[in-house]
Design a protein around this motif. Structure first.
Motif, PDB file in Angstrom:
ATOM      1  N   GLN A 154       0.844  -1.239  -0.169  1.00  9.73           N
ATOM      2  CA  GLN A 154      -0.030  -0.070  -0.027  1.00  9.73           C
ATOM      3  C   GLN A 154       0.942   1.178  -0.108  1.00  9.73           C
ATOM      4  OE1 GLN A 154      -3.533  -0.278  -0.352  1.00  9.73           O
ATOM      5  NE2 GLN A 154      -2.589  -2.611  -0.422  1.00  9.73           N
ATOM      6  N   PRO A 155       0.496   2.406  -0.400  1.00  5.97           N
ATOM      7  CA  PRO A 155       1.071   3.578  -0.439  1.00  5.97           C
ATOM      8  C   PRO A 155       1.983   3.801   1.001  1.00  5.97           C
ATOM      9  CG  PRO A 155      -1.148   4.112  -1.256  1.00  5.97           C
ATOM     10  CD  PRO A 155      -1.216   2.591  -0.918  1.00  5.97           C
ATOM     11  N   GLY A 156       3.123   3.755   0.812  1.00  6.11           N
ATOM     12  CA  GLY A 156       3.773   4.001   2.304  1.00  6.11           C
ATOM     13  C   GLY A 156       4.270   3.046   2.715  1.00  6.11           C
ATOM     14  N   GLU A 157       3.633   1.835   2.556  1.00  6.21           N
ATOM     15  CA  GLU A 157       4.032   0.597   3.475  1.00  6.21           C
ATOM     16  C   GLU A 157       5.529   0.110   3.024  1.00  6.21           C
ATOM     17  OE1 GLU A 157       2.198  -4.124   3.897  1.00  6.21           O
ATOM     18  OE2 GLU A 157       1.525  -2.650   2.560  1.00  6.21           O
ATOM     19  N   LYS A 158       6.357  -0.246   3.726  1.00  2.60           N
ATOM     20  CA  LYS A 158       7.731  -0.748   3.657  1.00  2.60           C
ATOM     21  C   LYS A 158       7.613  -1.974   4.066  1.00  2.60           C
ATOM     22  CE  LYS A 158       9.650   3.919   4.730  1.00  2.60           C
ATOM     23  NZ  LYS A 158       8.593   4.515   4.551  1.00  2.60           N
ATOM     24  N   LEU A 159       8.919  -2.636   3.177  1.00  5.76           N
ATOM     25  CA  LEU A 159       9.384  -4.066   3.273  1.00  5.76           C
ATOM     26  C   LEU A 159      10.625  -4.232   2.976  1.00  5.76           C
ATOM     27  CD1 LEU A 159       8.057  -7.033   3.502  1.00  5.76           C
ATOM     28  CD2 LEU A 159       8.195  -7.106   0.657  1.00  5.76           C
ATOM     29  N   LEU A 160      11.332  -4.998   4.051  1.00  3.75           N
ATOM     30  CA  LEU A 160      12.700  -5.328   3.934  1.00  3.75           C
ATOM     31  C   LEU A 160      12.993  -6.535   3.369  1.00  3.75           C
ATOM     32  CD1 LEU A 160      13.879  -4.019   7.520  1.00  3.75           C
ATOM     33  CD2 LEU A 160      13.791  -2.440   5.306  1.00  3.75           C
ATOM     34  N   VAL A 161      13.881  -6.545   2.314  1.00  4.51           N
ATOM     35  CA  VAL A 161      14.180  -7.923   1.683  1.00  4.51           C
ATOM     36  C   VAL A 161      15.461  -7.951   1.322  1.00  4.51           C
ATOM     37  CG1 VAL A 161      13.509  -9.104  -0.211  1.00  4.51           C
ATOM     38  CG2 VAL A 161      11.776  -7.269   0.288  1.00  4.51           C
ATOM     39  N   ASP A 162      16.071  -9.361   1.487  1.00  5.63           N
ATOM     40  CA  ASP A 162      17.279  -9.571   1.274  1.00  5.63           C
ATOM     41  C   ASP A 162      17.445  -9.216  -0.587  1.00  5.63           C
ATOM     42  OD1 ASP A 162      19.148 -11.810   0.018  1.00  5.63           O
ATOM     43  OD2 ASP A 162      19.877 -11.280   1.942  1.00  5.63           O
ATOM     44  N   PRO A 163      18.382  -8.592  -0.802  1.00  4.70           N
ATOM     45  CA  PRO A 163      18.577  -8.314  -2.271  1.00  4.70           C
ATOM     46  C   PRO A 163      18.441  -9.349  -3.477  1.00  4.70           C
ATOM     47  CG  PRO A 163      20.364  -7.130  -1.160  1.00  4.70           C
ATOM     48  CD  PRO A 163      19.638  -8.117  -0.194  1.00  4.70           C
ATOM     49  N   GLY A 164      18.686 -10.583  -3.170  1.00  4.58           N
ATOM     50  CA  GLY A 164      18.848 -11.565  -3.777  1.00  4.58           C
ATOM     51  C   GLY A 164      17.591 -12.193  -4.036  1.00  4.58           C
ATOM     52  N   HIS A 165      16.664 -11.758  -3.131  1.00  6.53           N
ATOM     53  CA  HIS A 165      15.184 -12.473  -3.026  1.00  6.53           C
ATOM     54  C   HIS A 165      14.264 -11.479  -3.991  1.00  6.53           C
ATOM     55  CE1 HIS A 165      15.467 -15.991  -0.534  1.00  6.53           C
ATOM     56  NE2 HIS A 165      16.503 -15.376   0.005  1.00  6.53           N
ATOM     57  N   ILE A 166      14.554 -10.501  -4.339  1.00  2.03           N
ATOM     58  CA  ILE A 166      13.700  -9.504  -5.217  1.00  2.03           C
ATOM     59  C   ILE A 166      13.712 -10.194  -6.605  1.00  2.03           C
ATOM     60  CG2 ILE A 166      13.165  -7.343  -6.098  1.00  2.03           C
ATOM     61  CD1 ILE A 166      14.683  -6.118  -3.631  1.00  2.03           C
ATOM     62  N   ALA A 167      12.501 -10.600  -7.031  1.00  2.00           N
ATOM     63  CA  ALA A 167      12.310 -11.152  -8.338  1.00  2.00           C
ATOM     64  C   ALA A 167      11.978 -10.115  -9.375  1.00  2.00           C
ATOM     65  CB  ALA A 167      11.484 -12.201  -8.466  1.00  2.00           C
ATOM     66  N   ALA A 168      10.976  -9.208  -8.956  1.00  5.76           N
ATOM     67  CA  ALA A 168      10.575  -8.180  -9.874  1.00  5.76           C
ATOM     68  C   ALA A 168       9.645  -7.569  -9.054  1.00  5.76           C
ATOM     69  CB  ALA A 168       9.608  -8.839 -11.122  1.00  5.76           C
ATOM     70  N   MET A 169       9.421  -6.157  -9.564  1.00  5.12           N
ATOM     71  CA  MET A 169       8.353  -5.252  -8.892  1.00  5.12           C
ATOM     72  C   MET A 169       7.817  -4.251 -10.070  1.00  5.12           C
ATOM     73  SD  MET A 169      11.250  -3.112  -6.666  1.00  5.12           S
ATOM     74  CE  MET A 169      12.816  -2.665  -7.797  1.00  5.12           C
ATOM     75  N   GLU A 170       6.604  -3.784  -9.493  1.00 10.17           N
ATOM     76  CA  GLU A 170       6.184  -2.536 -10.452  1.00 10.17           C
ATOM     77  C   GLU A 170       6.992  -1.197 -10.276  1.00 10.17           C
ATOM     78  OE1 GLU A 170       1.512  -3.483 -10.961  1.00 10.17           O
ATOM     79  OE2 GLU A 170       2.131  -2.412  -9.048  1.00 10.17           O
ATOM     80  N   GLU A 171       7.056  -0.551 -11.571  1.00  9.34           N
ATOM     81  CA  GLU A 171       7.890   0.498 -11.399  1.00  9.34           C
ATOM     82  C   GLU A 171       7.767   1.683 -10.309  1.00  9.34           C
ATOM     83  OE1 GLU A 171      10.219   3.467 -14.746  1.00  9.34           O
ATOM     84  OE2 GLU A 171       7.964   2.903 -14.802  1.00  9.34           O
ATOM     85  N   SER A 172       6.386   1.536  -9.758  1.00 13.00           N
ATOM     86  CA  SER A 172       5.793   2.541  -8.758  1.00 13.00           C
ATOM     87  C   SER A 172       6.406   2.163  -7.515  1.00 13.00           C
ATOM     88  CB  SER A 172       4.213   2.500  -8.664  1.00 13.00           C
ATOM     89  OG  SER A 172       3.759   1.105  -8.340  1.00 13.00           O
ATOM     90  N   VAL A 173       7.027   1.098  -7.153  1.00  6.75           N
ATOM     91  CA  VAL A 173       7.456   0.779  -5.968  1.00  6.75           C
ATOM     92  C   VAL A 173       8.965   1.363  -5.834  1.00  6.75           C
ATOM     93  CG1 VAL A 173       8.627  -1.253  -4.604  1.00  6.75           C
ATOM     94  CG2 VAL A 173       6.431  -1.411  -5.792  1.00  6.75           C
ATOM     95  N   GLN A 174       9.082   1.963  -4.729  1.00  3.90           N
ATOM     96  CA  GLN A 174      10.338   2.718  -4.452  1.00  3.90           C
ATOM     97  C   GLN A 174      11.448   1.796  -3.746  1.00  3.90           C
ATOM     98  OE1 GLN A 174      11.047   6.041  -5.825  1.00  3.90           O
ATOM     99  NE2 GLN A 174       9.206   5.561  -6.692  1.00  3.90           N
ATOM    100  N   PHE A 175      12.635   1.818  -4.015  1.00  7.38           N
ATOM    101  CA  PHE A 175      13.634   1.081  -3.299  1.00  7.38           C
ATOM    102  C   PHE A 175      14.907   1.836  -3.014  1.00  7.38           C
ATOM    103  CE2 PHE A 175      14.762   0.217  -7.684  1.00  7.38           C
ATOM    104  CZ  PHE A 175      16.278   0.240  -7.650  1.00  7.38           C
ATOM    105  N   ASP A 176      15.496   1.370  -2.226  1.00  7.70           N
ATOM    106  CA  ASP A 176      16.697   2.028  -1.605  1.00  7.70           C
ATOM    107  C   ASP A 176      17.592   0.785  -1.125  1.00  7.70           C
ATOM    108  OD1 ASP A 176      16.520   4.854  -1.459  1.00  7.70           O
ATOM    109  OD2 ASP A 176      14.633   4.394  -0.468  1.00  7.70           O
TER     110      ASP A 176
END
Length: 226
Positions: A154-176
Motif C-alpha cells: 500500500q502507499p507508504g508501506e515498507k518491506l525489507l528484503v534480502d537483495p537476492g530475493h527480489i524477483a520483480a516489482m512494479e515501477e511505482s515501488v520505490q527502493f533503496d
C-alpha cells in the motif's frame, strides 16, 4: 500468440505463433522450434543497448523468431529450477526485474537496463541491483528462482528484503539499497546490504536465489586430492 507453461520445477514455455508474429529471447534459452520459423540475431537496438543488457547479466545479442505460417511452435526453457512468470504489458505498466530475469518476450516489449541508485550501489549492493526494465506492449516471460510470492504494498508501506530475493516489482515501488549497521550484524548476520521497498505497487519475491542454491551445494562437491 498463445502459450503454455509446463515442466514443474524445471519449466518450459511453449508458444504458438501465427504468421508474422515474432518472439525474442536471449541467446541460449530456445529449446526447440517448428521448421517454418525464421530466426534472426542482432543487438536489439544498437550496440550500446546490447552492452547495457550484458551489464545486467544477459547477452549482448537477442534472437528474433518470426513465424512464416500459422500454428508454429517454439519452446523456451528456464536455466535453473524455479518458475517461468508471464507478465502482460499494455503500454501503461512497467516492470523492473532482477538481473538475468529475462527469458523471452513478444516483439512489442522493450528491454533496457535500469538504475535507481548510483552505479556503485548497483554493483556492490548485492544481487539484484543491476536491474532490468520491461515496458511496451506484449507478454514478457521472466525466470524466477524457486517459488514466487506476490506482495501488494500500500502507499507508504515498507518491506525489507534480502537483495537476492527480489524477483520483480512494479515501477511505482520505490527502493533503496542500505548498508547493514553494526559489526556483529555484518559479520554474523544476514549480509552486508538489504533493500527497503516502499509502496504502492506489487512486489514478487523469489524463495531460492540461484546464488544461495550454489552456496548450499558447494560443501557437497568433492574436491580433488593430490
Amino acid at each position: 500468440m498463445e502459450y503454455e507453461i509446463t515442466g514443474g520445477s524445471f519449466p518450459i514455455v511453449v508458444c504458438t505463433l501465427q504468421e508474422g508474429e515474432t518472439l525474442k529471447n536471449e541467446t541460449g534459452a530456445m529449446a526447440f522450434m517448428s521448421s517454418d520459423i525464421k530466426m534472426d540475431t542482432n543487438t536489439g537496438g544498437g550496440l550500446l543497448k546490447g552492452l547495457g543488457r550484458a551489464l545486467s547479466g544477459d547477452t549482448i545479442f537477442l534472437n528474433y523468431f518470426t513465424a512464416k505460417s500459422d500454428n508454429q511452435k517454439i519452446g523456451f526453457s528456464a536455466r535453473t529450477p524455479g518458475k517461468i512468470f508471464p507478465v502482460r504489458l499494455d503500454g501503461t505498466n512497467t516492470i523492473i526485474g532482477q538481473k538475468n530475469a529475462f527469458l523471452a518476450a513478444e516483439d512489442g516489449v522493450d528491454l533496457d537496463i535500469y538504475f535507481k541508485n548510483k552505479l556503485g550501489a548497483g554493483i556492490f549492493g548485492g544481487e539484484g541491483f543491476i536491474l532490468q526494465k520491461f515496458s511496451g506492449n506484449g507478454v514478457v516471460f521472466l525466470e524466477i528462482d524457486g517459488e514466487v510470492i506476490e506482495r501488494e504494498l500500500q502507499p507508504g508501506e515498507k518491506l525489507l528484503v534480502d537483495p537476492g530475493h527480489i524477483a520483480a516489482m512494479e515501477e511505482s515501488v520505490q527502493f533503496d539499497v542500505e548498508r547493514l549497521k553494526g559489526a556483529k550484524n555484518i559479520l554474523f548476520g544476514e549480509g552486508l546490504f538489504f533493500t527497503r521497498l516502499t509502496g504502492p505497487g506489487k512486489v514478487w519475491i523469489q524463495t531460492m536465489p540461484i546464488s544461495k542454491l550454489a552456496e548450499a551445494i558447494i560443501p557437497f562437491i568433492p574436491t580433488t586430492r593430490e
